[in-house]
Scaffold this motif. Structure first.
Motif, PDB file in Angstrom:
ATOM      1  N   TRP A 100       5.266 -19.347  -3.574  1.00  0.00           N
ATOM      2  CA  TRP A 100       6.681 -19.076  -3.310  1.00  0.00           C
ATOM      3  C   TRP A 100       6.951 -17.608  -3.658  1.00  0.00           C
ATOM      4  O   TRP A 100       6.500 -17.114  -4.702  1.00  0.00           O
ATOM      5  CB  TRP A 100       7.579 -19.972  -4.147  1.00  0.00           C
ATOM      6  N   PHE A 101       7.693 -16.960  -2.792  1.00  0.00           N
ATOM      7  CA  PHE A 101       8.154 -15.595  -2.999  1.00  0.00           C
ATOM      8  C   PHE A 101       9.664 -15.571  -2.793  1.00  0.00           C
ATOM      9  O   PHE A 101      10.235 -16.506  -2.236  1.00  0.00           O
ATOM     10  CB  PHE A 101       7.475 -14.644  -2.001  1.00  0.00           C
ATOM     11  N   ARG A 102      10.272 -14.490  -3.210  1.00  0.00           N
ATOM     12  CA  ARG A 102      11.709 -14.334  -2.967  1.00  0.00           C
ATOM     13  C   ARG A 102      12.015 -12.873  -2.674  1.00  0.00           C
ATOM     14  O   ARG A 102      11.297 -11.963  -3.102  1.00  0.00           O
ATOM     15  CB  ARG A 102      12.531 -14.838  -4.153  1.00  0.00           C
ATOM     16  N   GLN A 103      13.121 -12.694  -1.937  1.00  0.00           N
ATOM     17  CA  GLN A 103      13.533 -11.340  -1.580  1.00  0.00           C
ATOM     18  C   GLN A 103      15.043 -11.244  -1.648  1.00  0.00           C
ATOM     19  O   GLN A 103      15.755 -11.940  -0.901  1.00  0.00           O
ATOM     20  CB  GLN A 103      13.027 -10.975  -0.178  1.00  0.00           C
ATOM     21  N   ALA A 104      15.516 -10.380  -2.532  1.00  0.00           N
ATOM     22  CA  ALA A 104      16.944 -10.102  -2.645  1.00  0.00           C
ATOM     23  C   ALA A 104      17.288  -8.942  -1.723  1.00  0.00           C
ATOM     24  O   ALA A 104      16.420  -8.122  -1.386  1.00  0.00           O
ATOM     25  CB  ALA A 104      17.293  -9.768  -4.088  1.00  0.00           C
ATOM     26  N   PRO A 105      18.552  -8.838  -1.302  1.00  0.00           N
ATOM     27  CA  PRO A 105      18.952  -7.748  -0.404  1.00  0.00           C
ATOM     28  C   PRO A 105      18.597  -6.386  -0.985  1.00  0.00           C
ATOM     29  O   PRO A 105      18.881  -6.095  -2.148  1.00  0.00           O
ATOM     30  CB  PRO A 105      20.463  -7.929  -0.298  1.00  0.00           C
ATOM     31  N   GLY A 106      17.944  -5.572  -0.185  1.00  0.00           N
ATOM     32  CA  GLY A 106      17.598  -4.230  -0.601  1.00  0.00           C
ATOM     33  C   GLY A 106      16.410  -4.129  -1.529  1.00  0.00           C
ATOM     34  O   GLY A 106      16.095  -3.038  -2.019  1.00  0.00           O
ATOM     35  N   LYS A 107      15.742  -5.260  -1.772  1.00  0.00           N
ATOM     36  CA  LYS A 107      14.601  -5.251  -2.685  1.00  0.00           C
ATOM     37  C   LYS A 107      13.340  -5.730  -1.973  1.00  0.00           C
ATOM     38  O   LYS A 107      13.398  -6.360  -0.917  1.00  0.00           O
ATOM     39  CB  LYS A 107      14.888  -6.140  -3.896  1.00  0.00           C
ATOM     40  N   GLU A 108      12.208  -5.428  -2.599  1.00  0.00           N
ATOM     41  CA  GLU A 108      10.936  -5.897  -2.073  1.00  0.00           C
ATOM     42  C   GLU A 108      10.783  -7.405  -2.277  1.00  0.00           C
ATOM     43  O   GLU A 108      11.354  -7.980  -3.211  1.00  0.00           O
ATOM     44  CB  GLU A 108       9.784  -5.183  -2.798  1.00  0.00           C
ATOM     45  N   ARG A 109      10.000  -8.029  -1.411  1.00  0.00           N
ATOM     46  CA  ARG A 109       9.677  -9.428  -1.603  1.00  0.00           C
ATOM     47  C   ARG A 109       8.769  -9.543  -2.829  1.00  0.00           C
ATOM     48  O   ARG A 109       7.780  -8.812  -2.943  1.00  0.00           O
ATOM     49  CB  ARG A 109       8.986  -9.995  -0.356  1.00  0.00           C
ATOM     50  N   GLU A 110       9.112 -10.464  -3.713  1.00  0.00           N
ATOM     51  CA  GLU A 110       8.363 -10.572  -4.966  1.00  0.00           C
ATOM     52  C   GLU A 110       7.805 -11.966  -5.185  1.00  0.00           C
ATOM     53  O   GLU A 110       8.372 -12.969  -4.747  1.00  0.00           O
ATOM     54  CB  GLU A 110       9.245 -10.180  -6.159  1.00  0.00           C
ATOM     55  N   PHE A 111       6.703 -11.996  -5.907  1.00  0.00           N
ATOM     56  CA  PHE A 111       6.033 -13.246  -6.221  1.00  0.00           C
ATOM     57  C   PHE A 111       6.859 -14.085  -7.186  1.00  0.00           C
ATOM     58  O   PHE A 111       7.464 -13.550  -8.118  1.00  0.00           O
ATOM     59  CB  PHE A 111       4.668 -12.919  -6.842  1.00  0.00           C
ATOM     60  N   VAL A 112       6.861 -15.395  -6.953  1.00  0.00           N
ATOM     61  CA  VAL A 112       7.544 -16.329  -7.848  1.00  0.00           C
ATOM     62  C   VAL A 112       6.541 -17.278  -8.515  1.00  0.00           C
ATOM     63  O   VAL A 112       6.486 -17.383  -9.738  1.00  0.00           O
ATOM     64  CB  VAL A 112       8.599 -17.157  -7.092  1.00  0.00           C
ATOM     65  N   ALA A 113       5.728 -17.955  -7.694  1.00  0.00           N
ATOM     66  CA  ALA A 113       4.773 -18.920  -8.246  1.00  0.00           C
ATOM     67  C   ALA A 113       3.730 -19.256  -7.197  1.00  0.00           C
ATOM     68  O   ALA A 113       3.972 -19.103  -5.991  1.00  0.00           O
ATOM     69  CB  ALA A 113       5.493 -20.198  -8.673  1.00  0.00           C
ATOM     70  N   HIS A 114       2.560 -19.699  -7.660  1.00  0.00           N
ATOM     71  CA  HIS A 114       1.601 -20.286  -6.729  1.00  0.00           C
ATOM     72  C   HIS A 114       0.906 -21.472  -7.388  1.00  0.00           C
ATOM     73  O   HIS A 114       0.916 -21.628  -8.612  1.00  0.00           O
ATOM     74  CB  HIS A 114       0.614 -19.266  -6.152  1.00  0.00           C
ATOM     75  N   ILE A 115       0.316 -22.306  -6.529  1.00  0.00           N
ATOM     76  CA  ILE A 115      -0.318 -23.543  -6.981  1.00  0.00           C
ATOM     77  C   ILE A 115      -1.641 -23.714  -6.245  1.00  0.00           C
ATOM     78  O   ILE A 115      -1.745 -23.419  -5.058  1.00  0.00           O
ATOM     79  CB  ILE A 115       0.625 -24.753  -6.771  1.00  0.00           C
ATOM     80  N   SER A 116      -2.632 -24.188  -6.965  1.00  0.00           N
ATOM     81  CA  SER A 116      -3.978 -24.358  -6.405  1.00  0.00           C
ATOM     82  C   SER A 116      -4.011 -25.464  -5.360  1.00  0.00           C
ATOM     83  O   SER A 116      -3.053 -26.225  -5.190  1.00  0.00           O
ATOM     84  CB  SER A 116      -4.959 -24.677  -7.532  1.00  0.00           C
ATOM     85  N   ARG A 117      -5.123 -25.569  -4.676  1.00  0.00           N
ATOM     86  CA  ARG A 117      -5.272 -26.560  -3.608  1.00  0.00           C
ATOM     87  C   ARG A 117      -5.066 -27.985  -4.108  1.00  0.00           C
ATOM     88  O   ARG A 117      -4.447 -28.798  -3.428  1.00  0.00           O
ATOM     89  CB  ARG A 117      -6.648 -26.434  -2.975  1.00  0.00           C
ATOM     90  N   SER A 118      -5.561 -28.261  -5.275  1.00  0.00           N
ATOM     91  CA  SER A 118      -5.444 -29.618  -5.819  1.00  0.00           C
ATOM     92  C   SER A 118      -4.142 -29.842  -6.575  1.00  0.00           C
ATOM     93  O   SER A 118      -3.775 -30.982  -6.855  1.00  0.00           O
ATOM     94  CB  SER A 118      -6.607 -29.889  -6.772  1.00  0.00           C
ATOM     95  N   GLY A 119      -3.473 -28.747  -6.910  1.00  0.00           N
ATOM     96  CA  GLY A 119      -2.256 -28.838  -7.711  1.00  0.00           C
ATOM     97  C   GLY A 119      -2.500 -28.794  -9.205  1.00  0.00           C
ATOM     98  O   GLY A 119      -1.555 -28.874  -9.993  1.00  0.00           O
TER      99      GLY A 119
END
Length: 122
Positions: free
Chosen positions: A36-55
Motif C-alpha cells: 500500500w502506498f499513499r499520495q497527498a496533494p502536492g507530495k510524492e507517493r510514499e510507502f505505507v506497508a507491504h506484506i509477503s506472499r504468504s502473509g
C-alpha cells in the motif's frame, strides 16, 4: 498480469478508523508481494506497508507503525489495510500495488490500482 481495484475510502474524523480493501484478478495473486502506498496533494507517493506472499511477514512505514495493519487472504484474492487512530496527516489517495520482491520503493511495483481517497478531518 494482475489487476487491482481498491475500495473503502471515505471521510472520517481524527481518531477514527477505516478499512481499505484491494481486490485482485487476472493472475496468481499469491505470487505477488502486495503493498500500500499513499499520495497527498502536492507530495510524492510514499510507502505505507507491504506484506509477503504468504502473509507471514509485514513491513510498515514509521509514520503508520502501530496504527495500521496490513493483511491478505489468498483464497479471496484480497489485501486489506486496516487504519486506526487516523490523523489529518493521513489524508491522501491510497493505492495498492503488486511486486515480486519485498520493497518500499514505488519503482519496484509492477501493477497499481486506481486509488481510493481517504480524508481525515480534525
Amino acid at each position: 498480469q494482475v489487476q487491482l481495484v481498491e475500495s473503502g475510502g471515505g471521510l472520517v474524523q481524527a481518531g477514527g478508523s477505516l478499512r481499505l480493501s484491494c481486490a485482485a484478478s487476472g493472475s496468481i495473486f499469491s505470487a505477488y508481494v502486495m503493498g500500500w502506498f499513499r499520495q497527498a496533494p502536492g507530495k510524492e507517493r510514499e510507502f505505507v506497508a507491504h506484506i509477503s506472499r504468504s502473509g507471514s511477514s509485514t513491513t510498515y512505514a514509521d509514520s503508520v507503525k502501530g496504527r495500521f495493519l496490513i493483511s491478505r487472504d489468498n483464497a479471496k484474492n484480497t489485501v486489506v489495510l486496516q487504519m486506526n487512530s487516523l490523523k489529518p496527516g493521513d489524508t491522501a489517495a491510497y493505492y495498492c500495488a503488486a511486486t515480486f520482491s519485498p520493497s518500499n520503493l514505488k519503482s519496484d511495483y509492477v501493477t497499481w490500482g486506481q486509488g481510493t481517497q481517504v480524508t481525515v478531518s480534525s
